[in-house]
Write a protein that holds these residues in place. Structure first.
Motif, PDB file in Angstrom:
ATOM      1  N   UNK A  19       0.804  -1.229   0.000  1.00 41.82           N
ATOM      2  CA  UNK A  19       0.000   0.000   0.000  1.00 41.82           C
ATOM      3  C   UNK A  19       0.835   1.276   0.000  1.00 41.82           C
ATOM      4  N   UNK A  20       2.116   1.154  -0.230  1.00 45.03           N
ATOM      5  CA  UNK A  20       2.973   2.335  -0.383  1.00 45.03           C
ATOM      6  C   UNK A  20       3.155   2.583  -1.872  1.00 45.03           C
ATOM      7  N   UNK A  21       3.618   3.759  -2.202  1.00 43.51           N
ATOM      8  CA  UNK A  21       3.851   4.144  -3.593  1.00 43.51           C
ATOM      9  C   UNK A  21       5.331   4.389  -3.809  1.00 43.51           C
ATOM     10  N   UNK A  22       5.689   4.540  -5.069  1.00 48.88           N
ATOM     11  CA  UNK A  22       7.063   4.908  -5.424  1.00 48.88           C
ATOM     12  C   UNK A  22       7.093   6.362  -5.860  1.00 48.88           C
ATOM     13  N   UNK A  23       8.194   7.020  -5.559  1.00 46.34           N
ATOM     14  CA  UNK A  23       8.423   8.389  -5.979  1.00 46.34           C
ATOM     15  C   UNK A  23       9.463   8.352  -7.087  1.00 46.34           C
TER      16      UNK A  23
ATOM     17  N   UNK B  81      13.839  18.548   2.739  1.00 45.28           N
ATOM     18  CA  UNK B  81      12.629  18.727   3.537  1.00 45.28           C
ATOM     19  C   UNK B  81      11.380  18.654   2.658  1.00 45.28           C
ATOM     20  N   UNK B  82      11.435  19.288   1.487  1.00 48.57           N
ATOM     21  CA  UNK B  82      10.288  19.237   0.579  1.00 48.57           C
ATOM     22  C   UNK B  82      10.041  17.806   0.108  1.00 48.57           C
ATOM     23  N   UNK B  83      11.102  17.072  -0.186  1.00 47.07           N
ATOM     24  CA  UNK B  83      10.946  15.675  -0.594  1.00 47.07           C
ATOM     25  C   UNK B  83      10.389  14.824   0.547  1.00 47.07           C
ATOM     26  N   UNK B  84      10.836  15.088   1.766  1.00 42.30           N
ATOM     27  CA  UNK B  84      10.296  14.359   2.924  1.00 42.30           C
ATOM     28  C   UNK B  84       8.799  14.600   3.076  1.00 42.30           C
ATOM     29  N   UNK B  85       8.382  15.854   2.900  1.00 41.50           N
ATOM     30  CA  UNK B  85       6.961  16.184   3.016  1.00 41.50           C
ATOM     31  C   UNK B  85       6.148  15.488   1.932  1.00 41.50           C
ATOM     32  N   UNK B  86       6.685  15.439   0.720  1.00 43.03           N
ATOM     33  CA  UNK B  86       5.996  14.729  -0.366  1.00 43.03           C
ATOM     34  C   UNK B  86       5.894  13.250  -0.034  1.00 43.03           C
ATOM     35  N   UNK B  87       6.986  12.674   0.466  1.00 43.81           N
ATOM     36  CA  UNK B  87       6.981  11.247   0.819  1.00 43.81           C
ATOM     37  C   UNK B  87       5.926  10.940   1.877  1.00 43.81           C
ATOM     38  N   UNK B  88       5.820  11.796   2.869  1.00 40.37           N
ATOM     39  CA  UNK B  88       4.819  11.581   3.920  1.00 40.37           C
ATOM     40  C   UNK B  88       3.409  11.761   3.368  1.00 40.37           C
ATOM     41  N   UNK B  89       3.198  12.803   2.596  1.00 38.75           N
ATOM     42  CA  UNK B  89       1.879  13.121   2.056  1.00 38.75           C
ATOM     43  C   UNK B  89       1.374  12.064   1.073  1.00 38.75           C
ATOM     44  N   UNK B  90       2.278  11.535   0.255  1.00 39.92           N
ATOM     45  CA  UNK B  90       1.891  10.586  -0.799  1.00 39.92           C
ATOM     46  C   UNK B  90       2.086   9.125  -0.398  1.00 39.92           C
ATOM     47  N   UNK B  91       2.488   8.879   0.873  1.00 40.30           N
ATOM     48  CA  UNK B  91       2.659   7.518   1.356  1.00 40.30           C
ATOM     49  C   UNK B  91       3.712   6.759   0.527  1.00 40.30           C
ATOM     50  N   UNK B  92       4.884   7.336   0.432  1.00 38.94           N
ATOM     51  CA  UNK B  92       5.955   6.804  -0.409  1.00 38.94           C
ATOM     52  C   UNK B  92       6.771   5.756   0.345  1.00 38.94           C
TER      53      UNK B  92
END
Length: 162
Positions: A16-20, A57-68
């Motif tokens: 249930x995780x995604x790839x970035x 930090x921006x990449x971390x926020x995207x990872x958290x938001x998009x369930x990466x």
């Protein structure tokens, strides 16, 4: 940092995780995300590069938001297959994300030869976009192109194992 094989990625990523997907350039980082089934890549944004800490930090926020659960990073290999300074820059970014920014998810590299030019050709020929509009979307579209190539390879591998 030892290179992981793209085909090991599905076993390393929680369900249930995604790839970035990332297309790191000197001025921007194109960003794309997969669906949970690792079948479709979608462009989401272009990050204007600044200091490493802010970019991470921006990449971390995207990872958290998009369930990466993992990252596929485009590696700008030369046409002859050799690695030049741009590859080293991308590898350093990946190492810094792990060692300095504390990213704990797997990062794999995907050969991105011709991805930007393929996307540019499409945007000019098929989408008939203006130069200004192309500049706004080419990096995130290239990230999606890179990620889709990796997803397709994973799907082909999965289809051959059954």
């Amino acid at each position: 940092m030892q290179d992981l094989d793209i085909y090991d990625l599905p076993d390393l990523v929680d369900r249930n995780k995604r790839l970035l997907g990332l297309d790191p350039g000197t001025k921007t980082i194109g960003v794309a995300v997969s669906d949970r089934d690792f079948k479709v890549a979608s462009p989401i944004k272009t990050i204007k590069r600044s200091k490493f800490k802010a970019d991470a930090q921006e990449l971390k926020e995207i990872c958290a938001d998009k369930n990466i659960g993992g990252i596929v990073m485009g590696l700008p290999v030369n046409m002859d297959g050799s690695e030049g300074p741009r590859c080293q820059s991308v590898r350093t970014l990946a190492e810094n994300l792990k060692n300095i920014a504390g990213f704990e998810i797997p990062i794999v590299f995907w050969d991105e030869r011709m991805s930007t030019s393929a996307v540019e050709r499409f945007l000019i020929g098929e989408a008939d976009m203006t130069r200004k509009r192309r500049a706004e979307v080419v990096d995130k579209a290239a990230a999606a192109y890179i990620l889709q190539g990796a997803l397709d390879a994973i799907q082909r591998q999965n289809n051959n194992t059954y």
